[in-house]
Motif scaffolding. Sequence first.
Motif, mmCIF file in Angstrom:
data_model
loop_
_atom_site.group_PDB
_atom_site.id
_atom_site.type_symbol
_atom_site.label_atom_id
_atom_site.label_comp_id
_atom_site.label_asym_id
_atom_site.label_seq_id
_atom_site.Cartn_x
_atom_site.Cartn_y
_atom_site.Cartn_z
ATOM 1 N N SER A 160 0.531 21.279 -30.363
ATOM 2 C CA SER A 160 -0.148 21.078 -31.650
ATOM 3 C C SER A 160 -0.961 19.799 -31.628
ATOM 4 O O SER A 160 -2.126 19.775 -32.053
ATOM 5 N N LEU A 161 -0.346 18.723 -31.155
ATOM 6 C CA LEU A 161 -1.023 17.424 -31.107
ATOM 7 C C LEU A 161 -2.321 17.498 -30.322
ATOM 8 O O LEU A 161 -3.375 17.046 -30.787
ATOM 9 N N GLN A 162 -2.283 18.065 -29.136
ATOM 10 C CA GLN A 162 -3.463 18.092 -28.279
ATOM 11 C C GLN A 162 -4.580 18.945 -28.874
ATOM 12 O O GLN A 162 -5.762 18.581 -28.812
ATOM 13 N N ALA A 163 -4.199 20.086 -29.478
ATOM 14 C CA ALA A 163 -5.212 20.938 -30.090
ATOM 15 C C ALA A 163 -5.856 20.263 -31.292
ATOM 16 O O ALA A 163 -7.082 20.261 -31.446
ATOM 17 N N ILE A 164 -5.030 19.664 -32.139
ATOM 18 C CA ILE A 164 -5.540 18.997 -33.346
ATOM 19 C C ILE A 164 -6.361 17.774 -32.971
ATOM 20 O O ILE A 164 -7.409 17.495 -33.566
ATOM 21 N N ALA A 165 -5.909 17.033 -31.974
ATOM 22 C CA ALA A 165 -6.643 15.844 -31.535
ATOM 23 C C ALA A 165 -8.036 16.196 -31.049
ATOM 24 O O ALA A 165 -9.011 15.481 -31.323
ATOM 25 N N LYS A 166 -8.180 17.327 -30.352
ATOM 26 C CA LYS A 166 -9.501 17.709 -29.867
ATOM 27 C C LYS A 166 -10.398 18.105 -31.027
ATOM 28 O O LYS A 166 -11.594 17.781 -31.051
ATOM 29 N N VAL A 167 -9.815 18.799 -32.013
ATOM 30 C CA VAL A 167 -10.593 19.160 -33.205
ATOM 31 C C VAL A 167 -11.093 17.908 -33.920
ATOM 32 O O VAL A 167 -12.220 17.868 -34.418
ATOM 33 N N LEU A 168 -10.256 16.877 -33.959
ATOM 34 C CA LEU A 168 -10.592 15.654 -34.695
ATOM 35 C C LEU A 168 -11.328 14.621 -33.841
ATOM 36 O O LEU A 168 -11.645 13.531 -34.325
ATOM 37 N N GLY A 169 -11.558 14.959 -32.584
ATOM 38 C CA GLY A 169 -12.241 14.011 -31.708
ATOM 39 C C GLY A 169 -11.390 12.816 -31.353
ATOM 40 O O GLY A 169 -11.900 11.704 -31.176
ATOM 41 N N ARG A 170 -10.088 13.045 -31.174
ATOM 42 C CA ARG A 170 -9.168 11.937 -30.905
ATOM 43 C C ARG A 170 -8.265 12.252 -29.709
ATOM 44 O O ARG A 170 -7.060 11.988 -29.729
ATOM 45 N N THR A 171 -8.845 12.824 -28.674
ATOM 46 C CA THR A 171 -8.056 13.200 -27.506
ATOM 47 C C THR A 171 -7.464 11.980 -26.793
ATOM 48 O O THR A 171 -6.364 12.057 -26.246
ATOM 49 N N ASP A 172 -8.188 10.870 -26.782
ATOM 50 C CA ASP A 172 -7.664 9.662 -26.136
ATOM 51 C C ASP A 172 -6.405 9.173 -26.855
ATOM 52 O O ASP A 172 -5.439 8.747 -26.210
ATOM 53 N N GLN A 173 -6.425 9.247 -28.188
ATOM 54 C CA GLN A 173 -5.263 8.837 -28.955
ATOM 55 C C GLN A 173 -4.080 9.759 -28.662
ATOM 56 O O GLN A 173 -2.939 9.306 -28.543
ATOM 57 N N ALA A 174 -4.343 11.041 -28.514
ATOM 58 C CA ALA A 174 -3.276 11.995 -28.214
ATOM 59 C C ALA A 174 -2.629 11.686 -26.868
ATOM 60 O O ALA A 174 -1.403 11.766 -26.718
ATOM 61 N N LYS A 175 -3.449 11.334 -25.889
ATOM 62 C CA LYS A 175 -2.909 10.992 -24.574
ATOM 63 C C LYS A 175 -2.001 9.775 -24.661
ATOM 64 O O LYS A 175 -0.951 9.723 -23.998
ATOM 65 N N LYS A 176 -2.364 8.823 -25.487
ATOM 66 C CA LYS A 176 -1.535 7.625 -25.656
ATOM 67 C C LYS A 176 -0.205 7.972 -26.326
ATOM 68 O O LYS A 176 0.842 7.418 -25.992
ATOM 69 N N ILE A 177 -0.246 8.898 -27.281
ATOM 70 C CA ILE A 177 0.974 9.306 -27.986
ATOM 71 C C ILE A 177 1.933 9.997 -27.024
ATOM 72 O O ILE A 177 3.139 9.721 -27.023
ATOM 73 N N VAL A 178 1.415 10.898 -26.193
ATOM 74 C CA VAL A 178 2.259 11.594 -25.222
ATOM 75 C C VAL A 178 2.817 10.607 -24.196
ATOM 76 O O VAL A 178 3.997 10.683 -23.813
ATOM 77 N N ALA A 179 1.980 9.657 -23.762
ATOM 78 C CA ALA A 179 2.442 8.652 -22.802
ATOM 79 C C ALA A 179 3.548 7.783 -23.412
ATOM 80 O O ALA A 179 4.540 7.469 -22.734
ATOM 81 N N ALA A 180 3.378 7.426 -24.675
ATOM 82 C CA ALA A 180 4.403 6.622 -25.358
ATOM 83 C C ALA A 180 5.705 7.406 -25.482
ATOM 84 O O ALA A 180 6.800 6.852 -25.329
ATOM 85 N N HIS A 181 5.589 8.702 -25.758
ATOM 86 C CA HIS A 181 6.766 9.574 -25.841
ATOM 87 C C HIS A 181 7.523 9.572 -24.514
ATOM 88 O O HIS A 181 8.757 9.408 -24.483
ATOM 89 N N ARG A 182 6.808 9.750 -23.435
ATOM 90 C CA ARG A 182 7.448 9.785 -22.123
ATOM 91 C C ARG A 182 8.092 8.441 -21.781
ATOM 92 O O ARG A 182 9.166 8.397 -21.177
ATOM 93 N N GLN A 183 7.435 7.365 -22.194
ATOM 94 C CA GLN A 183 8.007 6.044 -21.936
ATOM 95 C C GLN A 183 9.280 5.835 -22.751
ATOM 96 O O GLN A 183 10.251 5.239 -22.264
#
Length: 348
Positions: A160-183
């Motif tokens: 959901s995050l990645q799809a919504i982020a692309k719609v909103l033009g915020r894919t870089d922010q989504a990548k940071k969120i996933v990276a923070a989750h993994r950390q």
Amino acid sequence: MRLLLLSCLILVSVLGCHHQPSDIPSSHLTPRGDCQTVRHLGGETQICGHPQRIVVLNPKMLDIVLSLNVQPIGYAEIFSNRRGDFDQPSQQIPYLGDRITQPIANLGMSSNPSLETIIKLKPDLILGDIRGNQQQYSQLSQIAPTLLFDYVGRDKWQDSLQAIAKVLGRTDQAKKIVAAHRQQIATTRQVLAPIVKAYPKVLMVSSEQLNSSINIVTPLDFCGGLLEDIGFKLATVSNSIPTNITQQISVEKLPQFDADLIIVQGYNIVELSRIRNTNSFTKSQLKSVQKSWQTNTIAQSLSASRNNRVYFIPSYICLGLPSPSGTQITLESLQEQLLPLDKTVNRN
């Protein structure tokens, strides 16, 4: 009322309506000039430009847009029958309200949002849940482009995050969120490693108060998945691969589950429907099940109970917030509750 959880009320998932969705491919986007065709669980939707006026129909969607630094204009809850807009969101919306910077419209219940209110808001994007909002999908789509995603489940929020982020033009922010989750997962795994080694097997159950039956939580559950991500092994009904998020058993069968630790997802339906102050939300959700566990002879006969290794977490986090914030809240709670065991481990 019990059928309102996954679609509009947390109780659905708690009581065992946890079937995984059909094998619909994950959401993805195909650019078409200034427009994108979004494939989601409701179908395919064309969205042009980057939406600015966004309506969210459950806490998971609310958390995702807030995590992407976007403020929604309307919100539908999964539990409350409150009236009036969210004019003091920090006091009215559990866990997420303090990140909302201005009053937002109350759209009612997630499974039956007020179409009239949504029309008045003139949104350019509506985000909802395939189970809870599928029946209204046609009507919602006539108001604004509508995307429906999965609600509960292990790591499903990332699609959901990645799809919504692309719609909103915020894919870089989504990548940071996933990276923070993994950390967060890696850090918690390291911090709790001695405890996982000493007490590897966990029984996670969900209940409002112990009665004739309870639900064993499997790794397909959001919180169950997090427990396995940090190294624990969940006790389940059988050795076969679980197909549901929970497995229902009678209370009498609890002694059959040999576990080093027990974690109870608790909830209180009455309090869910009348939140007055989010500061006392966690306590109100756990009070009933804690009392029930402490007074139930079978529960108290378990080894984990006798050794004071039973812990509690609100079902709302696991079922209402299977999202970035849910990850943070759950992992912080696990560390806070389990770290005192480190002294016991070292002593032994």
